[in-house]
Design an enzyme around this catalytic site. Structure first.
Site, PDB file in Angstrom:
ATOM      1  N   TYR A  56       0.848  -1.186   0.000  1.00 39.23           N
ATOM      2  CA  TYR A  56       0.000   0.000   0.000  1.00 39.23           C
ATOM      3  C   TYR A  56       0.885   1.237   0.000  1.00 39.23           C
ATOM      4  CZ  TYR A  56      -3.849   3.131   0.801  1.00 39.23           C
ATOM      5  OH  TYR A  56      -4.784   4.121   0.637  1.00 39.23           O
ATOM      6  N   ASN A 113      -3.632   5.723   6.087  1.00 41.28           N
ATOM      7  CA  ASN A 113      -4.398   6.488   7.079  1.00 41.28           C
ATOM      8  C   ASN A 113      -5.177   5.548   7.997  1.00 41.28           C
ATOM      9  OD1 ASN A 113      -6.658   5.626   5.662  1.00 41.28           O
ATOM     10  ND2 ASN A 113      -6.960   7.574   4.597  1.00 41.28           N
ATOM     11  N   GLN A 162      13.180  14.360  12.531  1.00 42.54           N
ATOM     12  CA  GLN A 162      12.029  13.533  12.909  1.00 42.54           C
ATOM     13  C   GLN A 162      10.800  14.383  13.152  1.00 42.54           C
ATOM     14  OE1 GLN A 162      11.576  10.167  12.838  1.00 42.54           O
ATOM     15  NE2 GLN A 162      13.461  10.644  11.728  1.00 42.54           N
ATOM     16  N   HIS A 167       8.143  15.322  10.506  1.00 40.55           N
ATOM     17  CA  HIS A 167       7.266  14.299   9.917  1.00 40.55           C
ATOM     18  C   HIS A 167       5.813  14.484  10.321  1.00 40.55           C
ATOM     19  CE1 HIS A 167       9.571  11.422   7.637  1.00 40.55           C
ATOM     20  NE2 HIS A 167      10.493  11.329   8.568  1.00 40.55           N
ATOM     21  N   GLU A 185      12.393   3.975  17.883  1.00 32.05           N
ATOM     22  CA  GLU A 185      12.436   3.548  16.479  1.00 32.05           C
ATOM     23  C   GLU A 185      13.833   3.793  15.905  1.00 32.05           C
ATOM     24  OE1 GLU A 185      10.167   6.085  13.952  1.00 32.05           O
ATOM     25  OE2 GLU A 185      10.069   4.650  12.308  1.00 32.05           O
ATOM     26  N   HIS A 186      14.323   5.029  16.020  1.00 33.97           N
ATOM     27  CA  HIS A 186      15.681   5.386  15.597  1.00 33.97           C
ATOM     28  C   HIS A 186      16.508   5.748  16.821  1.00 33.97           C
ATOM     29  CE1 HIS A 186      13.019   6.714  12.216  1.00 33.97           C
ATOM     30  NE2 HIS A 186      13.930   6.109  11.475  1.00 33.97           N
ATOM     31  N   ASP A 204      17.351   6.757   6.238  1.00 36.81           N
ATOM     32  CA  ASP A 204      16.010   6.899   5.654  1.00 36.81           C
ATOM     33  C   ASP A 204      16.017   6.630   4.161  1.00 36.81           C
ATOM     34  OD1 ASP A 204      14.732   7.542   7.947  1.00 36.81           O
ATOM     35  OD2 ASP A 204      14.696   9.708   7.601  1.00 36.81           O
ATOM     36  N   HIS A 264      -3.530 -41.093  18.611  1.00 33.32           N
ATOM     37  CA  HIS A 264      -2.133 -40.761  18.340  1.00 33.32           C
ATOM     38  C   HIS A 264      -1.241 -41.975  18.629  1.00 33.32           C
ATOM     39  CE1 HIS A 264      -3.625 -36.677  18.225  1.00 33.32           C
ATOM     40  NE2 HIS A 264      -2.421 -36.183  17.990  1.00 33.32           N
TER      41      HIS A 264
END
Lengths: 434, 434
Positions: free
Chosen positions: B121, B206, B251, B254, B319-320, B353, B412
């Site tokens: 996507y 979204n 960052q 964003h 995250e970073h 990035d 079994h």
């Protein structure tokens, strides 16, 4: 069992029980309550749902020893040997962190780290399987997880099944708590006074447990939501009908919704297996369950040739696949989608359920198209490592800034350019010292 | 930026947007409609939500060429070089299937298979990032996925962004469709007349896209649900304040909910970075967004020593993570939880990035405790292989049957014992022929 000719489009898919609105609301309320009231909520729900008033949640060392003592030496030895095999297979899944360097001094890599803490849910009552304890706990242990927390609902006498405690001790569980249902999942996900929270929750459970796992997913990791068990047997005329039939029934006895499918190129085998299944069914203690499963989900699919049979199996993407043909390895090479593949007549599926070493927690309901057996990777995660050298930076910074501006992210471009203007200006961290 | 002293318990966690009941119902209705009406529903929703009446869903070869032609040669070259770096890094993640044998002839192993088909996507409008196309598509390509299907909502003129088409062509996407929102996710998960279904869906979107992914999860695999971006910088007195400040801002630009945190042992650096951030903010085109993010989620955490700073970062699980210290590799070794780790001043976060090679799709909101950067494993799955030898079977079948009976699963046990009674009785498949 009904014999049908193969036509494209076979599927194992059964509708997934996604719970009623009422069940979902109940689960949300329980989770909220545990988040707000901690241990107190756990005691309350345990009294309400399990019918026992506990004074403590944690299983004591003494209880664990009593549990182990309740099992025969022979059984303990078998569980230990199985655990050794499982551990040994999963050790081969272990991966190392790696780093690469180039001539400019840039280093790139991938660091592997075990999760800090994992929760293992073990169902109570008659569905308490020691093999399931081993299969869920040992991959985490091999992965290097330090805290492995088992939760299981207590029986009316306030205890856990001895066989489960024994398996937990053998497997190396570090903490055991007497709590089950959605309240146990909430405790593992968010923590209480007694139970510190974990990073991932694994293990099967009833609809409330499954809904609670879906609800906390994202705040912690969860394993897959398991559906009823399945087996497909791909067989030619060399297979022994009585053996194939007994393997189909070993899945069917699990659950009235279990799925047993024979895919074969031999009409003779198809007819023999169909008769053998009826025959063996009559003598099974769990006959009622197995009969219902065979009636509703049992199928024999007759194929023109091996290529067709392989195509049918790839469409099914079964949890378990047995290959009972003259040259099973050749057939295996063409299988794209299956959780575990058992080759030849000495690899009856129960061999893998209990003993051989590979995991018996496997993708069901066609999800073998995109999911794997539970494995060591499920209890580790990766971090990327980027250590750019000054040379590489100077060669590429203009390109990186241009790419950032193409995306309209000016601060990204300026962050890169901030370094250019500092050329020689700082005795600071170079990224090249260690 | 506010400077605070470190005390245990810092967290990056922001509330996750889980949507309103109305949004969830809308998404469920759309999915149901696409399952029932296929392409027709896609055209209807595209007209309603994207304001464009399409005559066809599939992007033609001609449109892709036009898109690529709209970009400068320089930009194409940069995107190509970045793609090469990303491909090269991800190739190092590739794993092989393996097999082990023992002296009895038993073979155990793990077979790795690529997913058949993956959907990517790509958001429309201004958030259409070519770097995101590369980062989501290339690991699938390296993994061996044969069908990589891109979907993206068309603009009012019925077209997709040229830069996205160019990136898709460079990355090796095999099919592109003009459809977005929950309807695109439904088409990928269940298929329509034009769009064949896939096995896994990745890529950001979204709230409607995120809710649709949660809804189809289980029928297909999905990647993680991404939250707003984050950066933590662990720095000592050797770091350059202006560089650290510009990385924090890269960052912040964003998203107003992006999170930028400096963790430092130096009060002097803390004060300088705080001043630099104010300073640089004033001159940013996306100042409004970055200012809001810094105000709401920007933090400077002052620590006693490096050990404290490492502890703080592990709690944040960012995250970073940038490490701007004298000996960054020594510090890195102690980091347990971070999506991507950037070492030294030449590893500014935008280097990763866009260009260095490791993936920029990373775990946010503390999920680096249990999640990994998007990687080749995400597009492959494993099957266990079990080929027991006759000797191993005879040595162990009694134990396996005993384990099955301990769990009350008689069928079994009998499946295993069925083989014993066939000793020498069959010329059938032995499991030892290939």
């Amino acid at each position: 069992m009904k014999i049908e000719r193969y036509s494209e489009g076979v599927s194992l898919k059964r509708s997934v029980d996604s719970g009623t609105d009422e069940q979902r609301n109940t689960v949300r309320d329980i989770i909220l309550d545990v988040r707000n009231s901690g241990d107190l909520a756990l005691f309350t729900y345990t009294e309400r749902f399990d019918g026992v008033k506990l004074t403590g949640l944690k299983v004591t060392e003494k209880e664990i020893e009593e549990g182990t003592a309740a099992l025969s030496k022979e059984h303990i030895a078998i569980i230990r040997e199985a655990a050794g095999n499982i551990q040994s297979f999963h050790q081969k899944q272990q991966r190392n962190s790696w780093m690469t360097t180039d001539e400019t001094g840039t280093m790139l890599g991938q660091k592997i780290t075990a999760l800090d803490a994992v929760g293992v849910y073990v169902p109570g009552g008659t569905a308490a399987y020691p093999s399931s304890v081993l299969m869920n706990v040992l991959p985490a242990l091999v992965a290097g997880v330090q805290r492995i927390v088992m939760v299981s609902p207590p029986a009316k006498d306030g205890k856990l099944a001895p066989v489960v405690l024994a398996a937990a001790k053998i497997a190396g569980v570090t903490e055991i708590y007497k709590v089950g249902g959605a309240q146990a999942i909430a405790a593992l996900a968010y923590g209480t006074q007694t139970i510190a929270k974990v990073d991932k929750i694994v293990g099967p459970g009833n609809i409330f447990v499954a809904l609670a796992k879906r609800e906390v997913f994202g705040d912690v990791a969860i394993d897959m939501i398991a559906g009823p068990s399945e087996i497909a047997i791909l067989a030619d005329e060399t297979a022994v009908a009585s053996e194939a039939a007994s393997d189909l029934l070993s899945q069917a006895e699990h659950d009235p919704r279990a799925c047993s499918v024979l895919v074969t190129t031999s009409l003779k085998l198809a007819e023999e297996v169909s008769a053998e299944v009826e025959n063996q069914l009559a003598r099974l203690p769990r006959r009622e369950i197995a009969e219902q499963a065979i009636k509703d989900y049992g199928r024999i699919i007759l194929c023109e040739d091996t290529a067709d049979a392989v195509e049918a199996v790839n469409e099914l993407a079964p949890e378990h696949l047995e290959i009972l043909t003259e040259k099973p390895l050749e057939v295996m090479a063409k299988i794209r989608h299956a959780g575990a593949i058992f080759l030849g007549r000495y690899s009856s599926e129960p061999v893998g359920d209990y003993f051989a070493g590979p995991n018996h927690v496997l993708p069901t309901n066609g999800t073998a198209r995109f999911s794997s057996p539970l494995n060591v990777d499920d209890f580790q995660k990766k971090s990327s490592i980027i250590m750019y050298s000054e040379d590489a930076f100077r060669d590429n910074s203009a390109k990186i800034a241009a790419f950032a501006r193409l995306e309209g992210l000016e601060a990204h471009a300026r962050a890169v350019e901030a370094r250019k203007t500092n050329k020689g200006g700082s005795a600071g961290c170079s990224g090249l010292q260690t």
